[in-house]
Design a protein around this motif. Structure first.
Motif, PDB file in Angstrom:
ATOM      1  N   ARG A 228       0.827  -1.209   0.000  1.00 28.94           N
ATOM      2  CA  ARG A 228       0.000   0.000   0.000  1.00 28.94           C
ATOM      3  C   ARG A 228       0.865   1.265   0.000  1.00 28.94           C
TER       4      ARG A 228
ATOM      5  N   ASN B 284      -0.091   3.822  -2.867  1.00 34.88           N
ATOM      6  CA  ASN B 284      -0.631   5.121  -2.461  1.00 34.88           C
ATOM      7  C   ASN B 284       0.288   6.285  -2.813  1.00 34.88           C
ATOM      8  N   ASN B 285       1.467   5.962  -3.335  1.00 33.47           N
ATOM      9  CA  ASN B 285       2.432   7.010  -3.687  1.00 33.47           C
ATOM     10  C   ASN B 285       2.894   6.870  -5.135  1.00 33.47           C
TER      11      ASN B 285
END
Length: 179
Positions: free
Chosen positions: A31, A35-36
């Motif tokens: 994640r 998420n980046n």
């Protein structure tokens, strides 16, 4: 399993303990990347690299945990992903530099052509500029320059273009224009 049990088993080379970590923390660790601005494949690579770092440190006997294993692996993942983002941004900068270089090259070629057009004389300069740079039709050029008709404008444009080609060939090499 408790963290101290996992660490002890991993440090003895127990791959089942590593497999346990992989399954337990896969979603949480990937994640970070997802998420980046990362992809699923990049997330997988980063997590696997982080587990490899953890494995190597544990086996070497140099690993002293001051936090939970999940926190330690999380920080490794975070650092690896930051390095990857830095590498990507440097690569992106190189691509921008290449585009800038190509733009400068294009501008130089346009300057060469413009310099030659300006040496041709007023009538040729106007005809070629109107046609190639301003995009005017031969009818519009004939009217603007008071030619008898469109055919006269076409003939003059043809002759001016030939003069321009000769001037460029005489004063510049093909490497000035070919990539």
């Amino acid at each position: 399993m408790k963290d101290h049990e996992i660490l002890e088993r991993v440090s003895r080379g127990d791959e089942a303990a590593l497999d346990y970590l992989y399954k337990k923390y896969y979603k949480m660790m990937t994640r970070i990347v997802l998420n980046n601005s990362g992809t699923e494949d990049e997330a997988k690579d980063v997590f696997q690299d982080a587990l490899l770092v953890f494995w190597q440190k544990a086996i070497s006997g140099n690993l002293v945990l001051t936090s939970k294993i999940s926190t330690f692996i999380y920080s490794i993942c975070l650092n690896l992903w930051r390095k990857e983002l830095d590498r990507k941004s440097r690569h992106s900068g190189e691509m921008i530099e290449e585009a800038t270089y190509q733009d400068i090259e294009r501008q130089e070629k346009i300057k060469i052509v413009n310099d030659c057009i300006n040496q041709l004389g007023d009538a040729c300069r106007k005809i070629l500029t109107y046609h190639y740079f301003d995009g005017l039709s031969m009818q519009d050029i004939a009217e603007k320059l008071n030619f008898a008709n469109t055919d006269t404008a076409k003939t003059k444009k043809y002759k001016c273009k030939k003069k321009l080609d000769l001037m460029i060939k005489r004063n510049y090499t093909s490497s000035d224009f070919l990539d």
